[in-house]
Design an enzyme around this catalytic site. Structure first.
Site, short mmCIF file in Angstrom:
data_model
loop_
_atom_site.label_atom_id
_atom_site.label_comp_id
_atom_site.label_asym_id
_atom_site.label_seq_id
_atom_site.Cartn_x
_atom_site.Cartn_y
_atom_site.Cartn_z
N ASN A 106 0.83 -1.20 0.00
CA ASN A 106 0.00 0.00 0.00
C ASN A 106 0.87 1.25 0.00
O ASN A 106 1.97 1.26 0.55
CB ASN A 106 -0.96 -0.01 1.20
CG ASN A 106 -0.40 0.72 2.41
OD1 ASN A 106 -0.47 1.94 2.51
ND2 ASN A 106 0.20 -0.05 3.33
N MET A 108 -1.03 4.32 0.60
CA MET A 108 -2.24 5.10 0.81
C MET A 108 -1.94 6.56 1.13
O MET A 108 -2.61 7.47 0.63
CB MET A 108 -3.08 4.49 1.93
CG MET A 108 -3.45 3.02 1.72
SD MET A 108 -4.44 2.72 0.26
CE MET A 108 -6.01 3.39 0.76
N PHE A 110 -1.88 8.14 4.40
CA PHE A 110 -2.69 8.73 5.48
C PHE A 110 -3.98 9.35 4.94
O PHE A 110 -4.38 10.44 5.36
CB PHE A 110 -1.89 9.79 6.24
CG PHE A 110 -0.93 9.27 7.27
CD1 PHE A 110 -0.80 7.92 7.53
CD2 PHE A 110 -0.13 10.15 7.99
CE1 PHE A 110 0.09 7.45 8.48
CE2 PHE A 110 0.77 9.69 8.95
CZ PHE A 110 0.89 8.34 9.19
N SER A 169 5.17 5.15 8.93
CA SER A 169 4.62 4.88 7.61
C SER A 169 5.62 5.31 6.54
O SER A 169 6.17 6.41 6.61
CB SER A 169 3.31 5.64 7.40
OG SER A 169 2.91 5.55 6.04
N ASN A 171 4.84 6.02 3.52
CA ASN A 171 4.08 6.62 2.42
C ASN A 171 3.84 8.12 2.57
O ASN A 171 3.16 8.73 1.75
CB ASN A 171 2.74 5.89 2.27
CG ASN A 171 2.94 4.42 1.97
OD1 ASN A 171 3.77 4.06 1.14
ND2 ASN A 171 2.21 3.57 2.67
N THR A 172 4.38 8.72 3.62
CA THR A 172 4.40 10.17 3.77
C THR A 172 5.86 10.60 3.75
O THR A 172 6.61 10.27 4.67
CB THR A 172 3.74 10.61 5.09
OG1 THR A 172 2.36 10.22 5.07
CG2 THR A 172 3.82 12.11 5.27
N LYS A 205 4.75 3.51 17.30
CA LYS A 205 4.83 2.50 16.23
C LYS A 205 6.08 2.76 15.40
O LYS A 205 6.25 3.85 14.84
CB LYS A 205 3.58 2.54 15.35
CG LYS A 205 3.52 1.39 14.33
CD LYS A 205 2.14 1.27 13.73
CE LYS A 205 2.02 0.03 12.84
NZ LYS A 205 0.65 -0.19 12.38
N SER A 233 6.00 -4.16 14.05
CA SER A 233 6.45 -2.97 13.37
C SER A 233 5.45 -2.60 12.28
O SER A 233 4.48 -3.30 12.04
CB SER A 233 7.81 -3.23 12.72
OG SER A 233 7.66 -4.25 11.72
N ASN A 234 5.73 -1.50 11.59
CA ASN A 234 4.94 -1.06 10.45
C ASN A 234 5.33 -1.87 9.21
O ASN A 234 6.07 -2.86 9.30
CB ASN A 234 5.17 0.44 10.24
CG ASN A 234 3.94 1.15 9.69
OD1 ASN A 234 3.26 0.64 8.81
ND2 ASN A 234 3.65 2.33 10.21
N SER A 306 -3.37 -7.45 7.20
CA SER A 306 -3.31 -8.03 5.86
C SER A 306 -3.85 -9.46 5.82
O SER A 306 -4.44 -9.88 4.83
CB SER A 306 -1.88 -8.00 5.32
OG SER A 306 -1.42 -6.67 5.19
#
Length: 342
Positions: A106, A108, A110, A169, A171-172, A205, A233-234, A306
C-alpha cells in the site's frame, strides 16, 4: 468457509473498493459484545485486554466500525491513522493484493476524513465497552509535523483507550525521519505535554527497516520518556523475493513476506529494552502459531490486518481458539506466562 467461497469474487474487485464494501458490511452488521476474558487475558499499560489479538491501524481509518471489529473476536481495535485535517492521500491505484505471496503493498498516504469527523464518531461510542486505540499522524503538507502530533494528542486523548504515535509509515515523505534520536525526543516531549498527567497511555509505532544503532536509540528514548509500549512494526520498504506481478509497486509491504523481518525486529527491541517495556508484535501474523511465536519472542500483544484479506472475518476467532489450545498444551495457566518465554 463462506468467505473462502466468496473470496474469488471479492478479488475481482479493485482492492480499495473491496475494502470500502467490507467497511459497509461491518457497519450494517448486528452489534456484538467484545470477547469475554479468560486464559488469554493480559494487562498492558494499565489496560485489561480480554485477549492479546488486535486489529492494526489502517483498516478502520475513520473509526467507522471499531465495535463491529471487536465483535469479530478481537481483544482490541486500533483506528486511524487520523490527521488533524482531512487528506485525500496518494493518487490511485495505491493498494495492491499480492495473492501469490499472501501479501499487500500500500501507498495510501494517510488518507482519512480528519480529526473533526472522527471525533464525532468516537464521542458517539464513548460509553461502550471495549479497548479502542487511536493511531495519530501528521498531515503531509504540515509546516510543523510535531505540532500536528501534539494537536492530535490533545483532541483524541479524552476518547482513546491508548494513543499510538505513528511515525513509521513509508508513504508520507520524510515522516520516518521523526524516528531519529533528536527528532523523536522532541516529538515525544510535545506529545506528553499535550496529553497531560492523566491522559491515556502512549504507544510508539516503529518501522522494521531500522539499523542496530536506531533500535538502541529508540529503546533508550522509550525507556526514558514514559512510553507505555512499542508497536513493532509497520510495513517494510524492503522487498524479499516475491512472485506477484505487483512486486515492483512502490509502498509498504505487509503480510506473509514481512513475518521473519518483523519477528526479528521484535527480538531486537526485546533485547534492547531488556524486557522493561511492553512490545506489540505486528507483521505477517496469520495464524495462532504466528501469534504464539511473537508472544514467546516477547510480545505482550499482537496485531494483524493483511491476513484478514486472505483469511476473512472468521480469522480472529480461529486465532484466539488456537491460542487457547496452545496455552493449555504448554501447561500455562494464562497466556501472560508465555510472554518472552523463548
Amino acid at each position: 468457509m463462506l468467505y473462502s467461497l466468496l473470496r474469488p469474487a471479492i478479488f475481482t474487485l479493485d482492492s480499495e473498493r473491496a475494502h470500502r464494501l467490507t467497511i459497509a458490511a461491518l457497519r450494517a452488521s448486528p452489534s456484538k459484545s467484545p470477547p469475554p476474558s479468560g486464559a488469554l487475558a493480559v494487562s498492558v499499560a494499565g489496560l485489561d485486554f480480554p485477549n492479546p489479538l488486535g486489529l492494526a491501524a489502517g483498516f478502520d481509518k475513520d473509526a467507522e466500525v471499531p465495535d463491529a471489529v471487536l465483535g469479530l473476536g478481537f481483544g482490541f481495535a486500533e483506528v486511524g491513522s487520523i490527521t488533524p485535517l482531512p487528506q485525500a492521500g496518494n493518487p490511485k491505484p495505491r493498494l495492491f493484493r499480492l495473492v501469490e505471496d499472501k501479501a499487500v503493498i500500500n501507498r495510501m498516504g494517510f488518507n482519512n476524513g480528519g480529526a473533526a469527523a472522527t471525533l464525532d464518531r468516537l464521542q458517539a461510542r464513548a460509553a461502550r465497552k471495549g479497548i479502542v486505540g487511536i493511531n495519530i499522524g501528521a498531515n503531509k503538507d504540515a509546516a510543523d509535523r510535531i505540532a500536528d502530533y501534539a494537536t492530535m494528542t490533545r483532541v483524541m486523548a479524552p476518547l482513546a483507550s491508548y494513543l499510538a504515535v505513528n511515525i513509521s509509515s513509508p508513504n508520507t515523505p520524510g515522516l520516518r525521519a521523526l524516528q531519529d534520536e533528536s527528532a523523536l525526543t522532541d516529538l515525544l516531549d510535545a506529545v506528553f505535554e499535550a496529553r497531560g498527567e492523566k491522559g491515556p497511555p502512549v504507544f510508539l509505532k516503529v518501522a522494521p527497516d531500522l539499523e542496530p544503532a536506531d533500535i538502541d536509540a529508540i529503546a533508550r528514548i522509550a525507556l526514558d520518556s514514559g512510553l507505555a509500549a512499542l508497536i513493532v512494526s509497520n510495513t517494510t520498504i524492503s522487498r524479499p523475493k516475491l512472485r506477484s506481478h505487483h512486486a515492483g509497486e512502490a509502498g509498504g509491504l505487509s503480510g506473509a513476506p514481512l513475518r521473519d523481518l518483523a519477528t526479528q525486529r521484535l527480538r531486537d527491541f526485546r533485547k534492547a529494552t531488556g524486557g522493561a517495556i511492553p512490545l506489540i508484535g505486528v507483521g505477517g501474523i496469520a495464524s495462532a502459531e504466528d501469534a504464539w511465536e511473537r508472544i514467546k519472542a516477547g510480545a505482550s500483544l499482537v496485531q494483524l490486518y493483511s491476513a484478514m484479506v486472505y483469511g476473512g472475518p472468521g480469522l480472529p476467532r480461529q486465532i484466539t481458539t488456537g491460542l487457547e489450545r496452545l496455552v493449555k498444551r504448554e501447561g500455562y495457566q494464562s497466556i501472560a506466562e508465555a510472554i518472552g518465554s523463548e
